[in-house]
Motif scaffolding. Structure first.
Motif, PDB file in Angstrom:
ATOM      1  N   ASP A  41     -25.686   6.012   0.352  1.00 15.44           N
ATOM      2  CA  ASP A  41     -26.018   7.426   0.101  1.00 15.44           C
ATOM      3  C   ASP A  41     -27.312   7.552  -0.691  1.00 15.44           C
ATOM      4  OD1 ASP A  41     -23.782   8.321   1.428  1.00 15.44           O
ATOM      5  OD2 ASP A  41     -22.607   8.692  -0.397  1.00 15.44           O
ATOM      6  N   LYS A  42     -27.454   6.722  -1.720  1.00 12.91           N
ATOM      7  CA  LYS A  42     -28.660   6.779  -2.560  1.00 12.91           C
ATOM      8  C   LYS A  42     -29.894   6.395  -1.737  1.00 12.91           C
ATOM      9  CE  LYS A  42     -28.347   7.686  -6.298  1.00 12.91           C
ATOM     10  NZ  LYS A  42     -28.457   8.956  -7.033  1.00 12.91           N
ATOM     11  N   LEU A  43     -29.778   5.338  -0.938  1.00 12.17           N
ATOM     12  CA  LEU A  43     -30.909   4.910  -0.096  1.00 12.17           C
ATOM     13  C   LEU A  43     -31.251   5.966   0.954  1.00 12.17           C
ATOM     14  CD1 LEU A  43     -30.032   1.136   0.362  1.00 12.17           C
ATOM     15  CD2 LEU A  43     -31.913   2.101  -0.983  1.00 12.17           C
ATOM     16  N   ASN A  44     -30.232   6.639   1.484  1.00  9.38           N
ATOM     17  CA  ASN A  44     -30.475   7.697   2.454  1.00  9.38           C
ATOM     18  C   ASN A  44     -31.239   8.850   1.816  1.00  9.38           C
ATOM     19  OD1 ASN A  44     -30.137   8.745   5.130  1.00  9.38           O
ATOM     20  ND2 ASN A  44     -28.674  10.196   4.256  1.00  9.38           N
ATOM     21  N   ARG A  45     -30.892   9.187   0.574  1.00  4.55           N
ATOM     22  CA  ARG A  45     -31.627  10.254  -0.131  1.00  4.55           C
ATOM     23  C   ARG A  45     -33.077   9.850  -0.355  1.00  4.55           C
ATOM     24  NH1 ARG A  45     -27.275  10.886  -4.537  1.00  4.55           N
ATOM     25  NH2 ARG A  45     -25.564  11.343  -3.155  1.00  4.55           N
ATOM     26  N   ILE A  46     -33.287   8.586  -0.694  1.00  4.76           N
ATOM     27  CA  ILE A  46     -34.662   8.097  -0.878  1.00  4.76           C
ATOM     28  C   ILE A  46     -35.418   8.170   0.440  1.00  4.76           C
ATOM     29  CG2 ILE A  46     -36.049   6.030  -1.346  1.00  4.76           C
ATOM     30  CD1 ILE A  46     -33.847   5.258  -3.423  1.00  4.76           C
TER      31      ILE A  46
ATOM     32  N   LEU B 207     -39.826  10.694  -3.263  1.00  6.39           N
ATOM     33  CA  LEU B 207     -38.762  10.932  -4.233  1.00  6.39           C
ATOM     34  C   LEU B 207     -38.732   9.850  -5.306  1.00  6.39           C
ATOM     35  CD1 LEU B 207     -36.326  12.700  -5.001  1.00  6.39           C
ATOM     36  CD2 LEU B 207     -34.935  11.246  -3.538  1.00  6.39           C
ATOM     37  N   VAL B 208     -38.919   8.609  -4.908  1.00  6.51           N
ATOM     38  CA  VAL B 208     -38.865   7.505  -5.869  1.00  6.51           C
ATOM     39  C   VAL B 208     -39.951   7.664  -6.928  1.00  6.51           C
ATOM     40  CG1 VAL B 208     -39.112   5.011  -6.141  1.00  6.51           C
ATOM     41  CG2 VAL B 208     -37.802   5.917  -4.233  1.00  6.51           C
ATOM     42  N   ALA B 209     -41.108   8.111  -6.521  1.00  2.00           N
ATOM     43  CA  ALA B 209     -42.231   8.253  -7.447  1.00  2.00           C
ATOM     44  C   ALA B 209     -42.009   9.376  -8.456  1.00  2.00           C
ATOM     45  CB  ALA B 209     -43.519   8.503  -6.673  1.00  2.00           C
ATOM     46  N   THR B 210     -41.179  10.359  -8.102  1.00  2.00           N
ATOM     47  CA  THR B 210     -41.015  11.520  -8.982  1.00  2.00           C
ATOM     48  C   THR B 210     -39.674  11.588  -9.689  1.00  2.00           C
ATOM     49  OG1 THR B 210     -40.222  12.867  -7.132  1.00  2.00           O
ATOM     50  CG2 THR B 210     -42.591  12.923  -7.600  1.00  2.00           C
ATOM     51  N   ASP B 211     -38.703  10.789  -9.266  1.00  4.40           N
ATOM     52  CA  ASP B 211     -37.364  10.884  -9.830  1.00  4.40           C
ATOM     53  C   ASP B 211     -36.883   9.504 -10.269  1.00  4.40           C
ATOM     54  OD1 ASP B 211     -34.798  11.478 -10.570  1.00  4.40           O
ATOM     55  OD2 ASP B 211     -34.211  12.367  -8.665  1.00  4.40           O
ATOM     56  N   GLU B 212     -37.108   9.186 -11.538  1.00  4.85           N
ATOM     57  CA  GLU B 212     -36.742   7.873 -12.069  1.00  4.85           C
ATOM     58  C   GLU B 212     -35.227   7.668 -12.070  1.00  4.85           C
ATOM     59  OE1 GLU B 212     -37.326   5.513 -16.198  1.00  4.85           O
ATOM     60  OE2 GLU B 212     -39.092   6.550 -15.419  1.00  4.85           O
TER      61      GLU B 212
ATOM     62  N   GLN C 166     -16.617   0.981  -1.701  1.00 11.03           N
ATOM     63  CA  GLN C 166     -17.018   2.275  -2.237  1.00 11.03           C
ATOM     64  C   GLN C 166     -18.407   2.209  -2.871  1.00 11.03           C
ATOM     65  OE1 GLN C 166     -13.958   4.142  -4.630  1.00 11.03           O
ATOM     66  NE2 GLN C 166     -12.380   3.633  -3.146  1.00 11.03           N
ATOM     67  N   LEU C 167     -18.724   1.109  -3.532  1.00 11.72           N
ATOM     68  CA  LEU C 167     -20.070   0.935  -4.088  1.00 11.72           C
ATOM     69  C   LEU C 167     -21.109   0.852  -2.984  1.00 11.72           C
ATOM     70  CD1 LEU C 167     -19.296  -1.492  -7.015  1.00 11.72           C
ATOM     71  CD2 LEU C 167     -20.351   0.761  -7.230  1.00 11.72           C
ATOM     72  N   LEU C 168     -20.776   0.160  -1.902  1.00 11.02           N
ATOM     73  CA  LEU C 168     -21.709   0.067  -0.768  1.00 11.02           C
ATOM     74  C   LEU C 168     -21.993   1.446  -0.183  1.00 11.02           C
ATOM     75  CD1 LEU C 168     -20.331  -3.144   0.977  1.00 11.02           C
ATOM     76  CD2 LEU C 168     -22.473  -2.924  -0.306  1.00 11.02           C
ATOM     77  N   VAL C 169     -20.983   2.294  -0.136  1.00 10.81           N
ATOM     78  CA  VAL C 169     -21.178   3.664   0.356  1.00 10.81           C
ATOM     79  C   VAL C 169     -22.103   4.437  -0.585  1.00 10.81           C
ATOM     80  CG1 VAL C 169     -20.027   5.882   0.765  1.00 10.81           C
ATOM     81  CG2 VAL C 169     -19.029   3.763   1.659  1.00 10.81           C
ATOM     82  N   ARG C 170     -21.896   4.290  -1.886  1.00 16.14           N
ATOM     83  CA  ARG C 170     -22.763   4.972  -2.864  1.00 16.14           C
ATOM     84  C   ARG C 170     -24.206   4.488  -2.742  1.00 16.14           C
ATOM     85  NH1 ARG C 170     -19.082   4.952  -8.396  1.00 16.14           N
ATOM     86  NH2 ARG C 170     -17.293   5.998  -7.504  1.00 16.14           N
ATOM     87  N   ILE C 171     -24.384   3.190  -2.544  1.00 15.96           N
ATOM     88  CA  ILE C 171     -25.731   2.634  -2.375  1.00 15.96           C
ATOM     89  C   ILE C 171     -26.360   3.178  -1.099  1.00 15.96           C
ATOM     90  CG2 ILE C 171     -27.038   0.503  -1.937  1.00 15.96           C
ATOM     91  CD1 ILE C 171     -24.963  -0.882  -3.850  1.00 15.96           C
TER      92      ILE C 171
ATOM     93  N   ILE D 213     -33.989   5.633  -9.143  1.00 19.63           N
ATOM     94  CA  ILE D 213     -34.201   4.191  -9.308  1.00 19.63           C
ATOM     95  C   ILE D 213     -33.149   3.612 -10.240  1.00 19.63           C
ATOM     96  CG2 ILE D 213     -35.809   2.427 -10.156  1.00 19.63           C
ATOM     97  CD1 ILE D 213     -38.083   4.401  -9.394  1.00 19.63           C
ATOM     98  N   GLN D 214     -32.916   4.270 -11.366  1.00 14.42           N
ATOM     99  CA  GLN D 214     -31.914   3.779 -12.324  1.00 14.42           C
ATOM    100  C   GLN D 214     -30.523   3.754 -11.703  1.00 14.42           C
ATOM    101  OE1 GLN D 214     -32.677   6.337 -15.754  1.00 14.42           O
ATOM    102  NE2 GLN D 214     -33.420   4.532 -16.824  1.00 14.42           N
ATOM    103  N   ASP D 215     -30.177   4.804 -10.962  1.00 15.10           N
ATOM    104  CA  ASP D 215     -28.866   4.843 -10.315  1.00 15.10           C
ATOM    105  C   ASP D 215     -28.714   3.696  -9.324  1.00 15.10           C
ATOM    106  OD1 ASP D 215     -28.105   7.095 -11.711  1.00 15.10           O
ATOM    107  OD2 ASP D 215     -28.453   8.477 -10.043  1.00 15.10           O
TER     108      ASP D 215
END
Length: 104
Positions: A61-66, A72-77, A54-59, A80-82
């Motif tokens: 998803d987060k990488l896909n959004r990036i 996005l990374v430059a404007t939404d800290e 489940q954590l791998l899926v969340r990761i 990165i924290q997530d």
């Protein structure tokens, strides 16, 4: 694993590393209290996947959004924290799996 010589003053970079790690630690502890340890002990109402899966899926998803959001990374800290937080939780989950395997 303490490879630091406490007699030497920390460099500016080392001070910044410590501060960011402290921030991530506080965020993870806060979220863990808020969500009831659900990342590593999921309730499994619908998904029967392991906590690590489940954590791998969340990761993913987060990488896909990036990937989809140029800059996005430059404007939404928070992104990165997530991501850092999920990676820390993944490390804990993998360590737990390893411990469980060694106990068998």
């Amino acid at each position: 694993m303490d490879n630091t010589d406490s007699s030497l003053p920390m460099t500016e970079t080392q001070i910044q590393i410590a501060a960011i790690c402290d921030d991530i630690k506080e965020l993870l502890l806060y979220k863990n209290k808020q969500y009831g340890d659900s990342a590593l002990n999921p309730s499994r109402i619908f998904s029967k996947s392991s906590a690590v899966e489940q954590l791998l899926v969340r990761i993913d998803d987060k990488l896909n959004r990036i990937k989809k959001g140029a800059g996005l990374v430059a404007t939404d800290e928070d992104v990165i924290q997530d991501l850092i937080g999920y990676l820390v939780l993944l490390k804990i989950g993998l360590n737990r799996q390893k411990e469980e395997t060694n106990e068998l």
